[in-house]
Design a protein around this motif. Sequence first.
Motif, PDB file in Angstrom:
ATOM      1  N   THR A   1       0.832  -1.201   0.000  1.00 31.85           N
ATOM      2  CA  THR A   1       0.000   0.000   0.000  1.00 31.85           C
ATOM      3  C   THR A   1       0.870   1.255   0.000  1.00 31.85           C
ATOM      4  N   MET A   2       1.946   1.231   0.788  1.00 27.70           N
ATOM      5  CA  MET A   2       2.852   2.382   0.838  1.00 27.70           C
ATOM      6  C   MET A   2       3.563   2.557  -0.504  1.00 27.70           C
ATOM      7  N   LEU A   3       3.914   1.430  -1.109  1.00 29.95           N
ATOM      8  CA  LEU A   3       4.552   1.490  -2.430  1.00 29.95           C
ATOM      9  C   LEU A   3       3.576   2.028  -3.473  1.00 29.95           C
ATOM     10  N   ARG A   4       2.320   1.592  -3.366  1.00 27.20           N
ATOM     11  CA  ARG A   4       1.300   2.047  -4.327  1.00 27.20           C
ATOM     12  C   ARG A   4       1.076   3.553  -4.241  1.00 27.20           C
ATOM     13  N   ALA A   5       1.156   4.092  -3.024  1.00 26.14           N
ATOM     14  CA  ALA A   5       0.983   5.547  -2.866  1.00 26.14           C
ATOM     15  C   ALA A   5       2.064   6.297  -3.647  1.00 26.14           C
ATOM     16  N   ILE A   6       3.285   5.758  -3.666  1.00 27.41           N
ATOM     17  CA  ILE A   6       4.349   6.406  -4.451  1.00 27.41           C
ATOM     18  C   ILE A   6       4.078   6.222  -5.939  1.00 27.41           C
ATOM     19  N   ILE A   7       3.731   4.991  -6.322  1.00 26.10           N
ATOM     20  CA  ILE A   7       3.499   4.696  -7.744  1.00 26.10           C
ATOM     21  C   ILE A   7       2.407   5.598  -8.320  1.00 26.10           C
ATOM     22  N   GLU A   8       1.384   5.877  -7.509  1.00 22.84           N
ATOM     23  CA  GLU A   8       0.272   6.691  -8.005  1.00 22.84           C
ATOM     24  C   GLU A   8       0.506   8.188  -7.804  1.00 22.84           C
ATOM     25  N   HIS A   9       1.635   8.544  -7.237  1.00 24.14           N
ATOM     26  CA  HIS A   9       1.923   9.964  -6.997  1.00 24.14           C
ATOM     27  C   HIS A   9       2.238  10.648  -8.326  1.00 24.14           C
ATOM     28  N   PRO A  10       1.690  11.841  -8.551  1.00 25.62           N
ATOM     29  CA  PRO A  10       1.900  12.501  -9.858  1.00 25.62           C
ATOM     30  C   PRO A  10       3.368  12.799 -10.166  1.00 25.62           C
ATOM     31  N   GLN A  11       4.215  12.914  -9.167  1.00 22.65           N
ATOM     32  CA  GLN A  11       5.625  13.210  -9.430  1.00 22.65           C
ATOM     33  C   GLN A  11       6.480  11.961  -9.644  1.00 22.65           C
ATOM     34  N   ARG A  12       5.884  10.791  -9.506  1.00 21.39           N
ATOM     35  CA  ARG A  12       6.654   9.554  -9.617  1.00 21.39           C
ATOM     36  C   ARG A  12       7.175   9.362 -11.046  1.00 21.39           C
ATOM     37  N   SER A  13       8.413   8.926 -11.124  1.00 17.66           N
ATOM     38  CA  SER A  13       9.004   8.605 -12.414  1.00 17.66           C
ATOM     39  C   SER A  13       9.770   7.291 -12.276  1.00 17.66           C
ATOM     40  N   GLY A  14       9.657   6.411 -13.238  1.00 20.51           N
ATOM     41  CA  GLY A  14      10.396   5.148 -13.210  1.00 20.51           C
ATOM     42  C   GLY A  14       9.703   4.077 -12.405  1.00 20.51           C
ATOM     43  N   ASN A  15      10.463   3.031 -12.102  1.00 19.55           N
ATOM     44  CA  ASN A  15       9.957   1.827 -11.444  1.00 19.55           C
ATOM     45  C   ASN A  15      10.627   1.641 -10.088  1.00 19.55           C
ATOM     46  N   PRO A  16       9.951   0.952  -9.176  1.00 16.39           N
ATOM     47  CA  PRO A  16      10.579   0.714  -7.874  1.00 16.39           C
ATOM     48  C   PRO A  16      11.837  -0.152  -8.019  1.00 16.39           C
ATOM     49  N   LEU A  17      12.875   0.261  -7.318  1.00 15.42           N
ATOM     50  CA  LEU A  17      14.133  -0.479  -7.300  1.00 15.42           C
ATOM     51  C   LEU A  17      14.299  -1.117  -5.920  1.00 15.42           C
ATOM     52  N   SER A  18      13.971  -0.367  -4.875  1.00 17.26           N
ATOM     53  CA  SER A  18      14.074  -0.902  -3.516  1.00 17.26           C
ATOM     54  C   SER A  18      13.019  -0.265  -2.637  1.00 17.26           C
ATOM     55  N   LEU A  19      12.564  -1.038  -1.673  1.00 17.55           N
ATOM     56  CA  LEU A  19      11.671  -0.504  -0.644  1.00 17.55           C
ATOM     57  C   LEU A  19      12.107  -1.077   0.689  1.00 17.55           C
ATOM     58  N   THR A  20      12.281  -0.215   1.659  1.00 13.48           N
ATOM     59  CA  THR A  20      12.548  -0.630   3.038  1.00 13.48           C
ATOM     60  C   THR A  20      11.394  -0.143   3.891  1.00 13.48           C
ATOM     61  N   VAL A  21      10.813  -1.050   4.648  1.00  9.92           N
ATOM     62  CA  VAL A  21       9.697  -0.689   5.511  1.00  9.92           C
ATOM     63  C   VAL A  21      10.067  -1.002   6.949  1.00  9.92           C
ATOM     64  N   ASN A  22       9.940  -0.021   7.819  1.00 10.73           N
ATOM     65  CA  ASN A  22      10.146  -0.230   9.248  1.00 10.73           C
ATOM     66  C   ASN A  22       8.788  -0.219   9.945  1.00 10.73           C
TER      67      ASN A  22
END
Lengths: 274, 274
Positions: B44-65
């Motif tokens: 869900t946190m990753l999706r929020a970035i993906i759907e953000h209008p400023q997002r460019s490119g693809n996820p390379l890494s995600l760290t969740v604490n």
Amino acid sequence: MLTKPPHSFDDATRVAAGDSRWTGHTSDDYWAFVGPFGGVTAATMLRAIIEHPQRSGNPLSLTVNFCAPIAQGPFDLDVRLIKANRSTQHWSVELTQGGTDVATFATAVFAVRRPSWSHQPAQLPAAPPFEQLRPYPKSSLRMSWVRQYDFRFVEGEPQLGGAPHAAPASAFSKLWIGDTKPRKIDVLSLMSMSDAFFGRIFHVRNEFVPFGTVSLTTYFHADAEDLAEEDISHVLATADAKTFHKSYGDQTGELWSPNGRLLATTTQIAYFKA
Amino acid sequence: MLTKPPHSFDDATRVAAGDSRWTGHTSDDYWAFVGPFGGVTAATMLRAIIEHPQRSGNPLSLTVNFCAPIAQGPFDLDVRLIKANRSTQHWSVELTQGGTDVATFATAVFAVRRPSWSHQPAQLPAAPPFEQLRPYPKSSLRMSWVRQYDFRFVEGEPQLGGAPHAAPASAFSKLWIGDTKPRKIDVLSLMSMSDAFFGRIFHVRNEFVPFGTVSLTTYFHADAEDLAEEDISHVLATADAKTFHKSYGDQTGELWSPNGRLLATTTQIAYFKA
């Protein structure tokens, strides 16, 4: 009165508390291609948390995202306690230079580690003792950080300087790592050593290519008390890679006490141009 | 007019853009011990970035604490672009509920991945096809998230329910993972599946103990174009652990396309009480 000069690593990772921000300074002793050696930057950010008055417990994990090159000179560290529970703390550290543009961003978990059932499925890799191996010759490498470490390869010593490999070679290395001027292993040196592997792509291709770590995560499996008991000045390290694709490749690594305890595990994803 | 009902995973990871904050809502379909299944929170946190209008490119890494339990209900997501370069972006996402106390904190790197030399030292683990294996029976498990996945074990199937092992068993598992209601593998399902292993300690001890992931890092080795080419609805996964000590243990994992491409690698450190 004689005072012992500080170790260059302690100099390089020194931080000072400011009003609201902490400050540090790059070290010419630990310089890489276009900026400071990432391991020392990571250790410096970790040290800012360790020296923070609100810190409790020992580092459990640190993730560092390298956002932009750090220029030679001073930098600011914005250290923030995101959340504290009874036995864990979540921190973030932003490294900036001359303004608000973030050059490096780290998140960390600290924990008061309680006694528990212990089990280590991983086994200490076989290796001749540190003392029986010759140090890796570094005269051909211009990066100053490499000279701060005493690398003694058991397997996968890079043969840089010859022709690039026609077929990809192994990405695996096994080596001892210590400070060139011996220094007792603590959590800060573990942090730095977890980034002290040569880029796996250099091993695989037998050539230097443009390369930079993008994100680095290290887990600590020993706390300060465990490290004091180990009382060691070098670690046995392994590093490997699983894939290189579309300009990014991974690396995994382990840092072992010669006494057989797994001290830290690490992984990173890095950019390359090839 | 008939409309296809959305997949429960797409429901569970839905986010909405607000004025300055994004919002989401926990899903009863993906519930774990004391809060939402961490994989869906991470997705869900990753999706929020993906759907953000400023997002460019693809996820390379995600760290969740994972800082604190998330309560059933709505949550806010503070999505921040920390730094953007020509081809990479560094993001952070803070998940809060009803105030400023952070429950989950994530950092991500996105990249526009350019064609390059490719080399995959890691090899697809041997396994019978997904279709030839029986689904893992889940009737004994009360956690709803487990029912959303179709696990088909090749090795290391947990035998929970019997007596705890006298000596530690292997921490290694090899299994196929798909959505119970098949769904094409995308970066969001990879993110979630990278946390869809049972706690390694359950395998080693053959019993449930209090357990919680503290920090999770996943690297993506395929971009949206690569995943579209794969066109798959399940992955071959391996998981293992190296050490359990002083209330924390690690886990490493790989997610493979049945076609032989390594799609993602993952590591986490988790709390246990034993």
